[in-house]
Scaffold this active site. Sequence first.
Site, PDB file in Angstrom:
ATOM      1  N   TYR A  37       0.870  -1.176   0.000  1.00  0.00           N
ATOM      2  CA  TYR A  37       0.000   0.000   0.000  1.00  0.00           C
ATOM      3  C   TYR A  37       0.902   1.220   0.000  1.00  0.00           C
ATOM      4  CZ  TYR A  37      -3.486   3.392   1.695  1.00  0.00           C
ATOM      5  OH  TYR A  37      -4.320   4.477   1.835  1.00  0.00           O
ATOM      6  N   ASP A  51       9.442   2.587  -0.561  1.00  0.00           N
ATOM      7  CA  ASP A  51       8.454   3.319   0.224  1.00  0.00           C
ATOM      8  C   ASP A  51       8.756   3.029   1.699  1.00  0.00           C
ATOM      9  OD1 ASP A  51       6.325   4.282   1.617  1.00  0.00           O
ATOM     10  OD2 ASP A  51       4.796   3.503   0.262  1.00  0.00           O
ATOM     11  N   LYS A  82       5.144  10.300   8.133  1.00  0.00           N
ATOM     12  CA  LYS A  82       4.839  11.019   9.366  1.00  0.00           C
ATOM     13  C   LYS A  82       5.960  11.120  10.407  1.00  0.00           C
ATOM     14  CE  LYS A  82       2.326   6.942   8.755  1.00  0.00           C
ATOM     15  NZ  LYS A  82       1.428   6.635   7.657  1.00  0.00           N
TER      16      LYS A  82
END
Length: 428
Positions: A142, A237, A265
């Site tokens: 994802y 990623d 984040k």
Amino acid sequence: MTTSEQLFEKAKTLIPGGVNSPVRAFRAVGGNPLFIKSAKGPYITDEDGNQYIELINSWGPMILGHAFEPVEKAVRDAIQYSFSFGAPTRKEVEMAELITQMVPSVEKVRMVNSGTEATMAAIRVARGFTGRDKIIKFEGCYHGHGDSFLIAAGSGAVTMGTPDSPGVTKATAADTLTAPYNDLAAVEALLDANHNQIAAIILEPVVGNMGCVLPEAGFLTGLRELCTKQGILLIFDEVMTGFRLAKGGAQERFGITPDLTTMGKIIGGGMPVGAYGGRADIMNVVSPAGPVYQAGTLSGNPIAMSAGLAMLHHLNAHPEVYTRLEEIGDKLVTGFRNGLVKAGLNYTINHIGSMFTLFMTERPVTNFTEAKSCDLPLFGRYFHAMLKRGVYLAPSQFESLFLSVALTDDLIDQIIRANEESLLEIVG
Ligand code: HOZ
């Protein structure tokens, strides 16, 4: 009715499904989501005043525990200078310098506001740099909710039963090719069938979004070799693994140098931040240095930069954080494995450092098909058994758990006991 239940009822009339991100809705585990009021260290507290030890840590960034004092102080200090300028700041330069020091494959970096923005920009850059249109992603990985990535997507997409989302055009989907994770032969077949058409291969170097799935020996090296040979950009990623599996992320841990890296984040100390970066020659195609357009008023927001700088400076100066995360992960997972034995269960646990998932299956889990074979209703019962004992897990089988250094040995023992009792409850 509890306050959480009241809030959820109202939220459903105002927000689609009552939540601002699908996986939070508890649909995969049943029941109603808890509405969270506050968090400190290893604990999270809901609107009804219930306190839980939590193993989500905002999906990764709270590696030092919630509201870690130096990060909190940095935010308080920054706020007095106003909240957003839409203009360059000293802190962005400091952040770029620190990231390039900690993650050596990143020679230049561009700040954005989320992991989704970072991955969307990274593939645009790869296409602009190579002049090719197609990308390869892996089933169950994802990379946020950009159109190009909602093809065989993990995390909330599979949790909600929509790994291929309506609304993504056929033309966009046609440019995203997919292969099973850990299957180099499948990647080679795609490359043969699409010669000189692939701009990038993007993957989570350790997957968190179909549960925790590790790369098998030779997989990452094989991808690196194929990409180098065929002029394809390798994109890691590291939104969840970055600054977590090592100071320099999964790429440091596995000794692989990607061409581009996406981050999330954690570089905002948990605030809404992302970034993408990599080789200088590639990043120099980004506007205004080059022709590939990407922009954002809030990018490099001064409050988020201040929080992220405090977090990264701490991680950079305290290697013992990583030693402790390994200890915590090993102790907890050993306890979970013992719990499975006591309950007479032979289920699979995938684990690396401070990330792990207990899969409700006896088969090894190395790819999406195997992850999807888990007993999902059983996971739902386990989730609620743990919650009842004060431990708040990710509300889906298709997520990794994330540990923080705020977990003391006593709390780890408490979680291990909760796991044992919960497993006995669900099989008994
Ligand atoms: N696996 C997701 C984070 N990469 C879960 C969070 C969400 O989708 O809201």
